[in-house]
Structure formats: structure tokens, C-alpha cells
Design an enzyme around this catalytic site. Sequence first.
Site, PDB file in Angstrom:
ATOM      1  N   LYS A  37       0.684  -1.180   0.092  1.00 14.97           N
ATOM      2  CA  LYS A  37       0.093   0.079   0.206  1.00 14.97           C
ATOM      3  C   LYS A  37       0.751   1.258  -0.110  1.00 14.97           C
ATOM      4  O   LYS A  37       0.560   2.234  -0.086  1.00 14.97           O
ATOM      5  CB  LYS A  37      -0.772   0.084   1.335  1.00 14.97           C
ATOM      6  CG  LYS A  37      -1.632  -1.331   1.591  1.00 14.97           C
ATOM      7  CD  LYS A  37      -2.369  -1.032   3.048  1.00 14.97           C
ATOM      8  CE  LYS A  37      -2.972  -2.482   3.239  1.00 14.97           C
ATOM      9  NZ  LYS A  37      -3.215  -2.668   4.836  1.00 14.97           N
ATOM     10  N   GLY A  38       2.072   0.959   0.191  1.00 10.20           N
ATOM     11  CA  GLY A  38       2.875   2.207   0.491  1.00 10.20           C
ATOM     12  C   GLY A  38       3.075   3.238  -0.456  1.00 10.20           C
ATOM     13  O   GLY A  38       3.620   4.201  -0.437  1.00 10.20           O
ATOM     14  N   GLU A  93       7.577   2.678  -6.157  1.00 12.79           N
ATOM     15  CA  GLU A  93       7.392   1.845  -4.949  1.00 12.79           C
ATOM     16  C   GLU A  93       8.104   3.080  -4.012  1.00 12.79           C
ATOM     17  O   GLU A  93       8.555   4.077  -4.295  1.00 12.79           O
ATOM     18  CB  GLU A  93       8.687   0.643  -4.972  1.00 12.79           C
ATOM     19  CG  GLU A  93       9.114   0.179  -3.799  1.00 12.79           C
ATOM     20  CD  GLU A  93       8.256  -0.698  -2.993  1.00 12.79           C
ATOM     21  OE1 GLU A  93       6.997  -0.092  -2.639  1.00 12.79           O
ATOM     22  OE2 GLU A  93       8.241  -1.881  -2.464  1.00 12.79           O
ATOM     23  N   ASP A  94       7.407   2.780  -2.752  1.00  8.13           N
ATOM     24  CA  ASP A  94       7.902   3.723  -1.950  1.00  8.13           C
ATOM     25  C   ASP A  94       9.195   3.870  -1.497  1.00  8.13           C
ATOM     26  O   ASP A  94      10.111   4.899  -1.358  1.00  8.13           O
ATOM     27  CB  ASP A  94       6.882   3.629  -0.628  1.00  8.13           C
ATOM     28  CG  ASP A  94       7.020   2.052   0.010  1.00  8.13           C
ATOM     29  OD1 ASP A  94       7.819   1.398  -0.360  1.00  8.13           O
ATOM     30  OD2 ASP A  94       6.088   2.035   0.858  1.00  8.13           O
ATOM     31  N   ASP A  97      14.858  -1.078  -0.216  1.00 10.96           N
ATOM     32  CA  ASP A  97      15.496  -1.241   0.971  1.00 10.96           C
ATOM     33  C   ASP A  97      16.460  -2.515   0.812  1.00 10.96           C
ATOM     34  O   ASP A  97      17.712  -2.047   0.446  1.00 10.96           O
ATOM     35  CB  ASP A  97      14.508  -1.407   2.291  1.00 10.96           C
ATOM     36  CG  ASP A  97      15.263  -1.629   3.558  1.00 10.96           C
ATOM     37  OD1 ASP A  97      16.321  -1.140   3.999  1.00 10.96           O
ATOM     38  OD2 ASP A  97      14.782  -2.299   4.418  1.00 10.96           O
ATOM     39  N   LYS A 125      17.520   3.331   0.319  1.00 11.52           N
ATOM     40  CA  LYS A 125      18.484   3.284   1.567  1.00 11.52           C
ATOM     41  C   LYS A 125      19.590   2.154   0.810  1.00 11.52           C
ATOM     42  O   LYS A 125      19.475   0.995   1.079  1.00 11.52           O
ATOM     43  CB  LYS A 125      17.822   2.294   2.747  1.00 11.52           C
ATOM     44  CG  LYS A 125      16.837   3.257   3.486  1.00 11.52           C
ATOM     45  CD  LYS A 125      16.616   2.090   4.752  1.00 11.52           C
ATOM     46  CE  LYS A 125      15.256   2.715   5.287  1.00 11.52           C
ATOM     47  NZ  LYS A 125      14.707   1.537   6.366  1.00 11.52           N
ATOM     48  N   PHE A 146      14.724   3.970  10.072  1.00 13.64           N
ATOM     49  CA  PHE A 146      13.416   3.512   9.732  1.00 13.64           C
ATOM     50  C   PHE A 146      12.210   4.552   9.879  1.00 13.64           C
ATOM     51  O   PHE A 146      12.336   5.514  10.699  1.00 13.64           O
ATOM     52  CB  PHE A 146      12.596   2.541  10.872  1.00 13.64           C
ATOM     53  CG  PHE A 146      11.522   1.875  10.212  1.00 13.64           C
ATOM     54  CD1 PHE A 146      11.776   0.483   9.462  1.00 13.64           C
ATOM     55  CD2 PHE A 146      10.386   2.160  10.585  1.00 13.64           C
ATOM     56  CE1 PHE A 146      10.502   0.000   8.979  1.00 13.64           C
ATOM     57  CE2 PHE A 146       9.227   1.575  10.045  1.00 13.64           C
ATOM     58  CZ  PHE A 146       9.339   0.136   9.343  1.00 13.64           C
ATOM     59  N   VAL A 147      11.934   4.997   8.601  1.00 13.26           N
ATOM     60  CA  VAL A 147      11.093   6.157   8.157  1.00 13.26           C
ATOM     61  C   VAL A 147       9.434   5.683   8.133  1.00 13.26           C
ATOM     62  O   VAL A 147       9.196   4.524   7.727  1.00 13.26           O
ATOM     63  CB  VAL A 147      11.459   6.751   7.191  1.00 13.26           C
ATOM     64  CG1 VAL A 147      12.785   7.488   7.465  1.00 13.26           C
ATOM     65  CG2 VAL A 147      11.845   6.040   5.987  1.00 13.26           C
ATOM     66  N   ASP A 153       4.658   3.092   6.385  1.00 18.74           N
ATOM     67  CA  ASP A 153       3.926   2.631   7.680  1.00 18.74           C
ATOM     68  C   ASP A 153       4.910   1.821   8.682  1.00 18.74           C
ATOM     69  O   ASP A 153       5.974   1.372   8.252  1.00 18.74           O
ATOM     70  CB  ASP A 153       2.979   1.808   7.464  1.00 18.74           C
ATOM     71  CG  ASP A 153       3.471   0.198   7.107  1.00 18.74           C
ATOM     72  OD1 ASP A 153       4.248  -0.038   6.274  1.00 18.74           O
ATOM     73  OD2 ASP A 153       2.840  -0.687   7.789  1.00 18.74           O
ATOM     74  N   ARG A 159       0.838   6.066   7.687  1.00 21.66           N
ATOM     75  CA  ARG A 159       0.779   6.393   6.168  1.00 21.66           C
ATOM     76  C   ARG A 159       0.356   7.676   5.778  1.00 21.66           C
ATOM     77  O   ARG A 159       0.824   8.406   4.880  1.00 21.66           O
ATOM     78  CB  ARG A 159       0.012   5.264   5.359  1.00 21.66           C
ATOM     79  CG  ARG A 159       0.508   4.044   5.998  1.00 21.66           C
ATOM     80  CD  ARG A 159      -0.268   3.032   4.856  1.00 21.66           C
ATOM     81  NE  ARG A 159      -0.121   1.504   5.007  1.00 21.66           N
ATOM     82  CZ  ARG A 159       0.736   0.995   4.597  1.00 21.66           C
ATOM     83  NH1 ARG A 159       2.032   1.401   3.853  1.00 21.66           N
ATOM     84  NH2 ARG A 159       0.829  -0.585   5.012  1.00 21.66           N
TER      85      ARG A 159
HETATM   86  P1  IMP Z   1      13.133  -4.383   0.685  1.00 23.57           P
HETATM   87  O1  IMP Z   1      12.392  -5.898   0.041  1.00 23.57           O
HETATM   88  O2  IMP Z   1      13.882  -4.894   1.690  1.00 23.57           O
HETATM   89  O3  IMP Z   1      13.572  -3.628  -0.339  1.00 23.57           O
HETATM   90  O4  IMP Z   1      11.878  -3.775   1.284  1.00 23.57           O
HETATM   91  C1  IMP Z   1      11.037  -2.854   0.659  1.00 23.57           C
HETATM   92  C2  IMP Z   1       9.790  -2.718   1.595  1.00 23.57           C
HETATM   93  O5  IMP Z   1      10.080  -2.754   2.986  1.00 23.57           O
HETATM   94  C3  IMP Z   1       9.040  -1.406   1.293  1.00 23.57           C
HETATM   95  O6  IMP Z   1       8.238  -1.526   0.398  1.00 23.57           O
HETATM   96  C4  IMP Z   1       8.466  -1.062   2.565  1.00 23.57           C
HETATM   97  O7  IMP Z   1       7.228  -1.669   2.843  1.00 23.57           O
HETATM   98  C5  IMP Z   1       9.349  -1.885   3.594  1.00 23.57           C
HETATM   99  N1  IMP Z   1      10.463  -0.755   4.430  1.00 23.57           N
HETATM  100  C6  IMP Z   1      11.789  -0.913   4.290  1.00 23.57           C
HETATM  101  N2  IMP Z   1      12.204   0.337   4.894  1.00 23.57           N
HETATM  102  C7  IMP Z   1      11.113   0.935   5.397  1.00 23.57           C
HETATM  103  C8  IMP Z   1      11.379   1.866   6.205  1.00 23.57           C
HETATM  104  O8  IMP Z   1      12.187   2.562   6.772  1.00 23.57           O
HETATM  105  N3  IMP Z   1       9.984   2.167   6.493  1.00 23.57           N
HETATM  106  C9  IMP Z   1       8.727   1.754   6.290  1.00 23.57           C
HETATM  107  N4  IMP Z   1       8.819   0.768   5.523  1.00 23.57           N
HETATM  108  C10 IMP Z   1      10.167   0.193   4.974  1.00 23.57           C
HETATM  109 MG    MG Z   2       5.891  -1.627   0.932  1.00 22.42          MG
END
Ligand code: IMP
Ligand code: MG
Length: 173
Positions: A37-38, A93-94, A97, A125, A146-147, A153, A159
Site C-alpha cells: 500500500k506504501g 515503490e515507496d 531497502d 537506502k 526506519f521512516v 507505515d 501512512r
Molecule cells: P525491501 O524488499 O527490503 O527492499 O523492502 C521494501 C519494503 O520494505 C518497502 O516496500 C517497505 O514496505 C518496507 N520498508 C523498508 N524500509 C522501510 C522503512 O524505513 N519504513 C517503512 N517501510 C520500510
Molecule cells: Mg511496501
Amino acid sequence: MEILVKREEIAAAVARIGKQITHDFAGDSVVLVAVLKGACLFLSDLARQIELDATFDFIAVRSYGAKKHPAGEVQLIKDVTTPLRDRNIILVEDILDTGLTLTFLRKHLYQHQPRSLKIAALLDKPSRRVAAVQADYVGFQIPDKFVVGYGLDHAERFRNLPDICVLEEAGQE
Ligand code: IMP
Ligand code: MG
């Protein structure tokens, strides 16, 4: 909460990305695929900065394993409904990470045989990356914090905050 990225800075970055996409796909159409949903807030603002023939779609995933120790387990829980063959996809994508989510989604969407596939991530990140994936359009590179806010969220909360804030003591769960 401490503000990391103010609403005005977000708006400027979204306008910049919208301009880039408009330029890169001039004369063509794009399908904006937002990750629920982000990315909803980012999509709604970004779409209005793109001066192209554009349509929307949505996709959703669930990640397993703790964020600190990514198990690499990502499961599709909602697929797109738009035919994507020979289309220009912008995956919206939001935050990028570990990269596991976008690696999974990129592979999944390539199975639809699009003409092109680009990634737009509002936040990045880079220090947390586990899977080698880069976004083509990035709003901000941020440190390992963590944001929340502007779609992001913690346990589904925050959100709706208009700025991107650092969630104290949440750590990387
Ligand atoms: P990845 O698969 O680790 O790249 O994660 C991506 C997902 O992790 C994002 O779509 C977010 O939902 C969540 N996420 C990663 N870092 C944060 C953060 O700092 N705050 C909130 N959600 C995060
Ligand atoms: Mg997400």
C-alpha cells in the site's frame, strides 16, 4: 517525530521524477504499477506530474522473515490486471531497502514480456541492499533509519503523515 524529508522537498522530487519520465517516454504511453500500500501516495502525486498517456495498476506482495535477517521470501498476494505485453511499465515503490521485493517484482513483471520496465522509488537506502537492484528514478537516498509517513507505515500506522519522519526506537524489524 523528527522530520527527515519535508513535504515541500517531497513535492519537488516528485515533480523532478515526473519531468524525467515525461521526457524519457515522450510520444509513448506508460503503465504505472504501484506496489500496495506504501506507494499509493507517491503514485497519486507522481501521476499528476507525468504528461503522457498513462494508466495505473496495482500489485501487492507479502515479505516473510525479519527485516534484519531477510529470508528472501516474497510472495505475490495481488497481481496486475492490465495486459502488459509490449507496454512500458514504471514500477512505483515507496522505498528500496534490501532490494528483495523489487528483485521479485521485476522478475515477475518481466514474465509479462513488457517493452520496457523501469523502477521509480521515492526513497533508497543503499546501505541496506542485499539483492543487486537499482532504481531508475530515485527521490532521495537516505541513511539506515526506519521512516514513516507519505505512504510508509509501521504496523500500518503513520501512512497519512504528510512528511517523511524517523520512527525512533522502532529499529529495523
Ligand atoms: P525491501 O524488499 O527490503 O527492499 O523492502 C521494501 C519494503 O520494505 C518497502 O516496500 C517497505 O514496505 C518496507 N520498508 C523498508 N524500509 C522501510 C522503512 O524505513 N519504513 C517503512 N517501510 C520500510
Ligand atoms: Mg511496501
